[in-house]
Design a protein around this motif. Structure first.
Motif, PDB file in Angstrom:
ATOM      1  N   GLY A  14       0.792  -1.224   0.000  1.00  0.00           N
ATOM      2  CA  GLY A  14       0.000   0.000   0.000  1.00  0.00           C
ATOM      3  C   GLY A  14       0.825   1.274   0.000  1.00  0.00           C
ATOM      4  N   ALA A  15       2.154   1.145   0.086  1.00  0.00           N
ATOM      5  CA  ALA A  15       3.016   2.335   0.123  1.00  0.00           C
ATOM      6  C   ALA A  15       3.248   2.929  -1.262  1.00  0.00           C
ATOM      7  CB  ALA A  15       4.355   2.005   0.778  1.00  0.00           C
ATOM      8  N   GLY A  16       2.920   2.162  -2.299  1.00  0.00           N
ATOM      9  CA  GLY A  16       3.087   2.672  -3.661  1.00  0.00           C
ATOM     10  C   GLY A  16       4.350   2.211  -4.353  1.00  0.00           C
ATOM     11  N   LYS A  17       4.951   1.158  -3.831  1.00  0.00           N
ATOM     12  CA  LYS A  17       6.210   0.657  -4.384  1.00  0.00           C
ATOM     13  C   LYS A  17       6.091   0.263  -5.850  1.00  0.00           C
ATOM     14  CE  LYS A  17       7.184  -3.523  -3.272  1.00  0.00           C
ATOM     15  NZ  LYS A  17       7.546  -4.752  -2.541  1.00  0.00           N
ATOM     16  N   THR A  18       5.033  -0.458  -6.195  1.00  0.00           N
ATOM     17  CA  THR A  18       4.874  -0.954  -7.565  1.00  0.00           C
ATOM     18  C   THR A  18       4.783   0.201  -8.560  1.00  0.00           C
ATOM     19  OG1 THR A  18       3.769  -2.943  -6.748  1.00  0.00           O
ATOM     20  CG2 THR A  18       3.475  -2.409  -9.072  1.00  0.00           C
ATOM     21  N   THR A  19       4.066   1.253  -8.204  1.00  0.00           N
ATOM     22  CA  THR A  19       3.938   2.423  -9.072  1.00  0.00           C
ATOM     23  C   THR A  19       5.292   3.107  -9.261  1.00  0.00           C
ATOM     24  OG1 THR A  19       1.667   2.787  -8.321  1.00  0.00           O
ATOM     25  CG2 THR A  19       2.768   4.645  -9.372  1.00  0.00           C
ATOM     26  N   LEU A  20       6.047   3.246  -8.170  1.00  0.00           N
ATOM     27  CA  LEU A  20       7.369   3.880  -8.237  1.00  0.00           C
ATOM     28  C   LEU A  20       8.327   3.070  -9.103  1.00  0.00           C
ATOM     29  CD1 LEU A  20       8.203   5.184  -4.641  1.00  0.00           C
ATOM     30  CD2 LEU A  20       7.600   6.498  -6.670  1.00  0.00           C
ATOM     31  N   VAL A  21       8.334   1.774  -8.910  1.00  0.00           N
ATOM     32  CA  VAL A  21       9.221   0.911  -9.676  1.00  0.00           C
ATOM     33  C   VAL A  21       8.889   0.981 -11.166  1.00  0.00           C
ATOM     34  CG1 VAL A  21       9.763  -1.522 -10.148  1.00  0.00           C
ATOM     35  CG2 VAL A  21       9.838  -0.646  -7.804  1.00  0.00           C
ATOM     36  N   ALA A  22       7.612   0.958 -11.498  1.00  0.00           N
ATOM     37  CA  ALA A  22       7.199   1.044 -12.901  1.00  0.00           C
ATOM     38  C   ALA A  22       7.658   2.363 -13.523  1.00  0.00           C
ATOM     39  CB  ALA A  22       5.678   0.909 -13.011  1.00  0.00           C
ATOM     40  N   ALA A  23       7.548   3.446 -12.764  1.00  0.00           N
ATOM     41  CA  ALA A  23       7.970   4.763 -13.265  1.00  0.00           C
ATOM     42  C   ALA A  23       9.480   4.807 -13.473  1.00  0.00           C
ATOM     43  CB  ALA A  23       7.539   5.857 -12.296  1.00  0.00           C
ATOM     44  N   LEU A  24      10.237   4.218 -12.553  1.00  0.00           N
ATOM     45  CA  LEU A  24      11.693   4.175 -12.688  1.00  0.00           C
ATOM     46  C   LEU A  24      12.099   3.374 -13.922  1.00  0.00           C
ATOM     47  CD1 LEU A  24      14.613   4.557 -11.722  1.00  0.00           C
ATOM     48  CD2 LEU A  24      14.294   2.572 -10.229  1.00  0.00           C
TER      49      LEU A  24
END
Length: 204
Positions: A14-24
């Motif tokens: 729920g911290a948003g890790k998947t979204t951040l990784v995808a953006a990177l």
């Protein structure tokens, strides 16, 4: 040739890790995502070799016994693990690798690769984390409470990472994680190997 760097991204659900990784990954073509093995069945839309390598529980346990994993963990009754041979091959060829794993896996990776770079993603508050979990609309109340309990345990290990990103505003957090990777590539010891000929020429 300079070896690639292992980036280990850890965060509570729920911290948003998947979204951040995808953006990177979208912003930086020099880094690739490690694809984990798992014993859980594929979910709708998941692709073998892209999302995970799916194996049954017996096969996974056989791979554990053979020492095939860089790290592995059992989460909610399912195994997840990272192939050690594949990771070693990629970084030897100068490519950077990104691992999305929990704190236990991060500890295992750090033990074997002390030069790996830990990035911990935190929510701005516990209330925000719970709100994000509920907004997904796919978990029962029992599962949400389990995830919240696990999140508190995970966040107790935040000091083990070299970098900490507070994901309050996603655009800021994306810039932060991209900056971490770029800064690591500019370290003197890595640049000295990568641009050895230039450094020698400039000193002449």
């Amino acid at each position: 040739m300079a070896k690639g760097t292992i980036y280990v991204v850890t965060a509570p659900s729920g911290a948003g890790k998947t979204t951040l990784v995808a953006a990177l990954l979208a912003a930086d073509q020099q880094i690739q995502l490690s694809i984990s093995y798992t014993s859980r069945p594929a979910r709708s839309g998941e692709v073998e070799g892209k999302d995970y390598y799916f194996v049954d529980r017996a096969k996974f346990e056989s791979m554990i016994a053979s020492g095939d994993f860089l790290e592995w963990a059992e989460v909610y009754g399912n195994y997840y693990g990272t192939s050690r041979a594949w990771i070693e091959s990629v970084i030897e060829n100068g490519r950077d690798i990104l691992l999305e794993i929990d704190w236990q896996g991060a500890q295992q990776v750090t033990k074997l690769f002390p030069e790996s770079v830990g990035i911990f993603v935190l929510p701005p508050s516990i209330a925000t984390l719970e709100q994000r979990l509920r907004a997904r609309g796919k978990d029962t109340e029992e599962v949400i409470q389990q995830r919240m309990s696990k999140a508190r345990e995970e966040m107790g290990h935040v000091s083990e990472a070299q970098y900490v990103i507070i994901n309050e505003h996603i655009d800021d957090a994306v810039r932060d994680i991209i900056s971490v990777v770029r800064a690591e590539r500019l370290r003197g010891e890595r640049q000295a190997i990568r641009h050895a000929a230039l450094v020698e020429a400039l000193k002449a």
